[in-house]
Design a protein around this motif. Structure first.
Motif, PDB file in Angstrom:
ATOM      1  N   ASP A 243       0.819  -1.218   0.000  1.00 11.74           N
ATOM      2  CA  ASP A 243       0.000   0.000   0.000  1.00 11.74           C
ATOM      3  C   ASP A 243       0.854   1.270   0.000  1.00 11.74           C
ATOM      4  OD1 ASP A 243       0.970  -0.471   2.561  1.00 11.74           O
ATOM      5  OD2 ASP A 243      -0.809   0.312   3.572  1.00 11.74           O
ATOM      6  N   TRP A 244       1.958   1.250  -0.750  1.00 11.82           N
ATOM      7  CA  TRP A 244       2.826   2.431  -0.812  1.00 11.82           C
ATOM      8  C   TRP A 244       2.046   3.669  -1.264  1.00 11.82           C
ATOM      9  CZ3 TRP A 244       7.449   3.162   1.126  1.00 11.82           C
ATOM     10  CH2 TRP A 244       8.340   2.093   1.278  1.00 11.82           C
ATOM     11  N   PRO A 245       2.205   4.797  -0.582  1.00 13.68           N
ATOM     12  CA  PRO A 245       1.710   6.069  -1.129  1.00 13.68           C
ATOM     13  C   PRO A 245       2.779   6.563  -2.114  1.00 13.68           C
ATOM     14  CG  PRO A 245       2.661   6.437   1.047  1.00 13.68           C
ATOM     15  CD  PRO A 245       2.797   4.961   0.751  1.00 13.68           C
ATOM     16  N   VAL A 246       2.581   6.316  -3.379  1.00  7.95           N
ATOM     17  CA  VAL A 246       3.652   6.488  -4.368  1.00  7.95           C
ATOM     18  C   VAL A 246       4.129   7.938  -4.435  1.00  7.95           C
ATOM     19  CG1 VAL A 246       4.280   6.210  -6.787  1.00  7.95           C
ATOM     20  CG2 VAL A 246       2.811   4.520  -5.685  1.00  7.95           C
ATOM     21  N   GLU A 247       3.202   8.886  -4.344  1.00  4.57           N
ATOM     22  CA  GLU A 247       3.595  10.295  -4.430  1.00  4.57           C
ATOM     23  C   GLU A 247       4.540  10.676  -3.289  1.00  4.57           C
ATOM     24  OE1 GLU A 247       1.537  14.743  -4.328  1.00  4.57           O
ATOM     25  OE2 GLU A 247       0.328  12.987  -4.861  1.00  4.57           O
ATOM     26  N   GLU A 248       4.213  10.231  -2.080  1.00  4.52           N
ATOM     27  CA  GLU A 248       5.067  10.550  -0.929  1.00  4.52           C
ATOM     28  C   GLU A 248       6.391   9.794  -1.002  1.00  4.52           C
ATOM     29  OE1 GLU A 248       1.831  10.000  -0.754  1.00  4.52           O
ATOM     30  OE2 GLU A 248       1.175  12.002  -0.088  1.00  4.52           O
ATOM     31  N   ALA A 249       6.342   8.546  -1.461  1.00  6.99           N
ATOM     32  CA  ALA A 249       7.582   7.781  -1.607  1.00  6.99           C
ATOM     33  C   ALA A 249       8.493   8.436  -2.645  1.00  6.99           C
ATOM     34  CB  ALA A 249       7.264   6.345  -2.022  1.00  6.99           C
ATOM     35  N   LEU A 250       7.891   8.998  -3.694  1.00 11.17           N
ATOM     36  CA  LEU A 250       8.669   9.706  -4.706  1.00 11.17           C
ATOM     37  C   LEU A 250       9.321  10.954  -4.106  1.00 11.17           C
ATOM     38  CD1 LEU A 250       9.598  10.076  -7.626  1.00 11.17           C
ATOM     39  CD2 LEU A 250       7.411  11.205  -8.113  1.00 11.17           C
ATOM     40  N   SER A 251       8.599  11.647  -3.235  1.00 14.41           N
ATOM     41  CA  SER A 251       9.169  12.821  -2.570  1.00 14.41           C
ATOM     42  C   SER A 251      10.385  12.418  -1.737  1.00 14.41           C
ATOM     43  CB  SER A 251       8.123  13.485  -1.667  1.00 14.41           C
ATOM     44  OG  SER A 251       7.055  14.002  -2.425  1.00 14.41           O
ATOM     45  N   LEU A 252      10.286  11.280  -1.057  1.00 10.96           N
ATOM     46  CA  LEU A 252      11.409  10.798  -0.263  1.00 10.96           C
ATOM     47  C   LEU A 252      12.580  10.427  -1.165  1.00 10.96           C
ATOM     48  CD1 LEU A 252      12.562  10.057   2.470  1.00 10.96           C
ATOM     49  CD2 LEU A 252      11.438   7.836   2.311  1.00 10.96           C
ATOM     50  N   ALA A 253      12.280   9.788  -2.290  1.00 16.36           N
ATOM     51  CA  ALA A 253      13.333   9.399  -3.228  1.00 16.36           C
ATOM     52  C   ALA A 253      14.037  10.627  -3.800  1.00 16.36           C
ATOM     53  CB  ALA A 253      12.748   8.554  -4.351  1.00 16.36           C
ATOM     54  N   GLU A 254      13.274  11.668  -4.083  1.00 17.02           N
ATOM     55  CA  GLU A 254      13.869  12.872  -4.672  1.00 17.02           C
ATOM     56  C   GLU A 254      14.814  13.567  -3.699  1.00 17.02           C
ATOM     57  OE1 GLU A 254      10.369  14.001  -7.924  1.00 17.02           O
ATOM     58  OE2 GLU A 254      10.319  14.881  -5.899  1.00 17.02           O
ATOM     59  N   VAL A 255      14.429  13.654  -2.425  1.00 20.31           N
ATOM     60  CA  VAL A 255      15.335  14.279  -1.458  1.00 20.31           C
ATOM     61  C   VAL A 255      16.548  13.385  -1.226  1.00 20.31           C
ATOM     62  CG1 VAL A 255      14.349  13.368   0.706  1.00 20.31           C
ATOM     63  CG2 VAL A 255      15.398  15.628   0.681  1.00 20.31           C
ATOM     64  N   ALA A 256      16.351  12.058  -1.293  1.00 20.37           N
ATOM     65  CA  ALA A 256      17.468  11.119  -1.138  1.00 20.37           C
ATOM     66  C   ALA A 256      18.473  11.280  -2.271  1.00 20.37           C
ATOM     67  CB  ALA A 256      16.942   9.683  -1.091  1.00 20.37           C
ATOM     68  N   LEU A 257      17.965  11.431  -3.487  1.00 20.02           N
ATOM     69  CA  LEU A 257      18.858  11.601  -4.640  1.00 20.02           C
ATOM     70  C   LEU A 257      19.647  12.907  -4.552  1.00 20.02           C
ATOM     71  CD1 LEU A 257      16.535  10.307  -7.511  1.00 20.02           C
ATOM     72  CD2 LEU A 257      18.600   9.197  -6.644  1.00 20.02           C
ATOM     73  N   LYS A 258      19.029  13.940  -4.022  1.00 20.75           N
ATOM     74  CA  LYS A 258      19.760  15.200  -3.827  1.00 20.75           C
ATOM     75  C   LYS A 258      20.886  15.005  -2.811  1.00 20.75           C
ATOM     76  CE  LYS A 258      15.792  18.169  -4.884  1.00 20.75           C
ATOM     77  NZ  LYS A 258      14.775  19.100  -4.333  1.00 20.75           N
ATOM     78  N   CYS A 259      20.596  14.244  -1.754  1.00 20.55           N
ATOM     79  CA  CYS A 259      21.619  13.962  -0.742  1.00 20.55           C
ATOM     80  C   CYS A 259      22.801  13.199  -1.350  1.00 20.55           C
ATOM     81  CB  CYS A 259      21.035  13.143   0.409  1.00 20.55           C
ATOM     82  SG  CYS A 259      19.856  14.023   1.453  1.00 20.55           S
ATOM     83  N   ALA A 260      22.509  12.356  -2.327  1.00 25.00           N
ATOM     84  CA  ALA A 260      23.527  11.477  -2.910  1.00 25.00           C
ATOM     85  C   ALA A 260      24.190  12.075  -4.150  1.00 25.00           C
ATOM     86  CB  ALA A 260      22.905  10.127  -3.247  1.00 25.00           C
ATOM     87  N   GLU A 261      24.087  13.389  -4.329  1.00 19.11           N
ATOM     88  CA  GLU A 261      24.788  14.035  -5.441  1.00 19.11           C
ATOM     89  C   GLU A 261      26.285  13.779  -5.326  1.00 19.11           C
ATOM     90  OE1 GLU A 261      24.004  15.559  -8.124  1.00 19.11           O
ATOM     91  OE2 GLU A 261      21.857  15.902  -7.932  1.00 19.11           O
ATOM     92  N   LEU A 262      26.956  13.658  -6.474  1.00 17.53           N
ATOM     93  CA  LEU A 262      28.384  13.340  -6.477  1.00 17.53           C
ATOM     94  C   LEU A 262      29.230  14.444  -5.848  1.00 17.53           C
ATOM     95  CD1 LEU A 262      28.849  11.685  -9.975  1.00 17.53           C
ATOM     96  CD2 LEU A 262      28.785  10.578  -7.751  1.00 17.53           C
ATOM     97  N   ARG A 263      28.872  15.690  -6.095  1.00 20.02           N
ATOM     98  CA  ARG A 263      29.656  16.795  -5.554  1.00 20.02           C
ATOM     99  C   ARG A 263      29.074  17.267  -4.228  1.00 20.02           C
ATOM    100  NH1 ARG A 263      30.098  21.015 -10.453  1.00 20.02           N
ATOM    101  NH2 ARG A 263      27.828  20.824 -10.236  1.00 20.02           N
ATOM    102  N   ARG A 264      29.934  17.440  -3.254  1.00 16.42           N
ATOM    103  CA  ARG A 264      29.488  17.872  -1.928  1.00 16.42           C
ATOM    104  C   ARG A 264      28.632  19.128  -1.988  1.00 16.42           C
ATOM    105  NH1 ARG A 264      34.719  16.636  -0.768  1.00 16.42           N
ATOM    106  NH2 ARG A 264      35.304  18.818  -1.044  1.00 16.42           N
ATOM    107  N   LYS A 265      29.067  20.088  -2.786  1.00 23.08           N
ATOM    108  CA  LYS A 265      28.386  21.388  -2.795  1.00 23.08           C
ATOM    109  C   LYS A 265      26.962  21.290  -3.332  1.00 23.08           C
ATOM    110  CE  LYS A 265      30.063  22.964  -7.325  1.00 23.08           C
ATOM    111  NZ  LYS A 265      30.778  24.053  -8.031  1.00 23.08           N
ATOM    112  N   ASP A 266      26.657  20.193  -4.044  1.00 20.18           N
ATOM    113  CA  ASP A 266      25.314  20.020  -4.595  1.00 20.18           C
ATOM    114  C   ASP A 266      24.356  19.336  -3.615  1.00 20.18           C
ATOM    115  OD1 ASP A 266      26.061  21.213  -6.971  1.00 20.18           O
ATOM    116  OD2 ASP A 266      26.626  19.310  -7.917  1.00 20.18           O
ATOM    117  N   ARG A 267      24.894  18.842  -2.510  1.00 20.60           N
ATOM    118  CA  ARG A 267      24.039  18.159  -1.528  1.00 20.60           C
ATOM    119  C   ARG A 267      23.340  19.172  -0.636  1.00 20.60           C
ATOM    120  NH1 ARG A 267      29.085  14.311  -0.107  1.00 20.60           N
ATOM    121  NH2 ARG A 267      29.366  13.534  -2.239  1.00 20.60           N
ATOM    122  N   PRO A 268      22.072  18.943  -0.306  1.00 27.17           N
ATOM    123  CA  PRO A 268      21.304  19.927   0.465  1.00 27.17           C
ATOM    124  C   PRO A 268      21.709  19.971   1.930  1.00 27.17           C
ATOM    125  CG  PRO A 268      20.001  17.960   0.077  1.00 27.17           C
ATOM    126  CD  PRO A 268      21.269  17.777  -0.703  1.00 27.17           C
TER     127      PRO A 268
END
Length: 341
Positions: A243-268
């Motif tokens: 019963d995943w809430p896909v929209e909210e899970a996508l929001s979590l994935a998007e912030v996770a991907l920002k955290c995992a940017e290759l360059r430090r300065k690009d991470r939030p």
């Protein structure tokens, strides 16, 4: 340079500890009684620097980490773990109850549900963690990490943040463990960027993706990014949760991907960007909590961390499960091929 950094580290540690390291000292006799002379059936894990035993001290179940005599590197880690843990108290950090310094034993609170890694991958055929609890765990980890990063006079960097180092109590409240490799970051490091809090933010991003996908870290950011581009993100979510809430899970994935940017300065920024979003999602999860959500413990109705009695912990759902297996530290940067950590 090395000498100066060593002196800075020593000064910051001394300042953090206020020159007086306070912790409950146990005798080796007490440790031996607690573990039935380190009986094999009391062993619940094997850390990078020695075994971990379940025992009972002061009528309380505990986890006792024992340093192997040949672990030379572990001796300095042991001392640093005492120095750090005895000075910090936070509901999302595993509590150091005491130590037997002469024989290299650290005594921690016992976490009945083992590691987040074991529960995500359902080792021991444990039930899947509902999405609601996963969102709560994500916010708790972010909260604990921010606490480390806001340590005064200098921030603490964990350096080994991963699901195996997140332990769960009987209510699936999560706590960061294994801070023996954590580093106080002196100004010289912060200026050069060789080591900093953004390296932990990267690891947090990979772990957030694991929380929603239950997949290994290697190449995970690439696979999630491609699924979003192709409109197949739902297929990346852990299929054991129906019963995943896909929209909210996508929001979590998007912030996770920002955290995992290759360059430090690009991470939030963890406090200004990441944690507010994790807390927003946590609020949605808690609004949708179901009674008996874990399907294990009939008394489970409250997702937040709570203090429980020794008897409660003894009768915890996974009292026999190990969550204390952890190898020597390796840089947790396997989400992408290379990373400017």
């Amino acid at each position: 340079m090395v000498v100066r950094e060593s002196e800075e580290k020593k000064r910051t540690l001394n300042s953090l500890a206020h020159g007086d390291i306070r912790y409950r000292k146990y005798s080796i006799e007490e440790i031996e009684i607690a573990t039935e002379n380190f009986a094999e059936n009391r062993k619940i894990g094997e850390g990078g620097y020695g075994p971990v035993f379940k025992g009972f001290l002061d009528h309380t179940p505990v986890a006792i980490k024992v340093l192997r005599p040949d672990a030379a590197q572990g001796r300095s880690q042991f001392q640093q773990e005492i120095e750090i843990l005895c000075c910090i108290r936070h509901p999302n950090m595993v509590l150091l109850l005491g130590a037997c310094p002469e024989f290299g034993c650290l005594v921690y609170e016992y976490m009945a549900n083992g590691s987040l890694e074991d529960r995500l991958f359902r080792r021991g055929n444990t039930p899947p963690i509902p999405w609601q609890q996963r969102f709560v765990i994500a916010a708790e980890i972010g909260t604990g990490l921010l606490f480390l990063h806001q340590t005064k006079p200098e921030p603490l960097v964990h350096r080994d943040l991963k699901p195996a180092n997140i332990l769960l109590d009987r209510n699936y409240g999560s706590k960061i463990s294994d801070v023996g490799l954590a580093r106080l970051v002196p100004p010289s490091y912060q200026q050069t960027g060789m080591l900093g809090t953004k390296s932990d933010v990267y690891s947090l991003g990979i772990m957030l993706l694991q929380i929603i996908t239950a997949k290994p870290p290697m190449g995970l950011t690439h696979h999630v990014e491609r699924s979003i581009e192709r409109g197949t993100f739902k297929e990346m979510l852990d299929p054991t949760v129906l019963d995943w809430p896909v929209e909210e899970a996508l929001s979590l994935a998007e912030v996770a991907l920002k955290c995992a940017e290759l360059r430090r300065k690009d991470r939030p920024d963890l406090s200004k960007v990441v944690l507010p979003e994790l807390n927003r999602l946590r609020g949605i999860a808690e609004d949708n909590m179901q009674p008996y959500i874990m399907g294990i413990n009939n008394n489970y109705t409250q997702p937040r961390h709570s203090q429980v009695s020794a008897q409660d912990m003894l009768s915890g759902p996974l009292a026999g499960q190990s969550g204390y297996d952890s190898g020597p530290s390796s840089s947790y940067t396997t989400g992408k091929a290379t990373s400017d950590v």
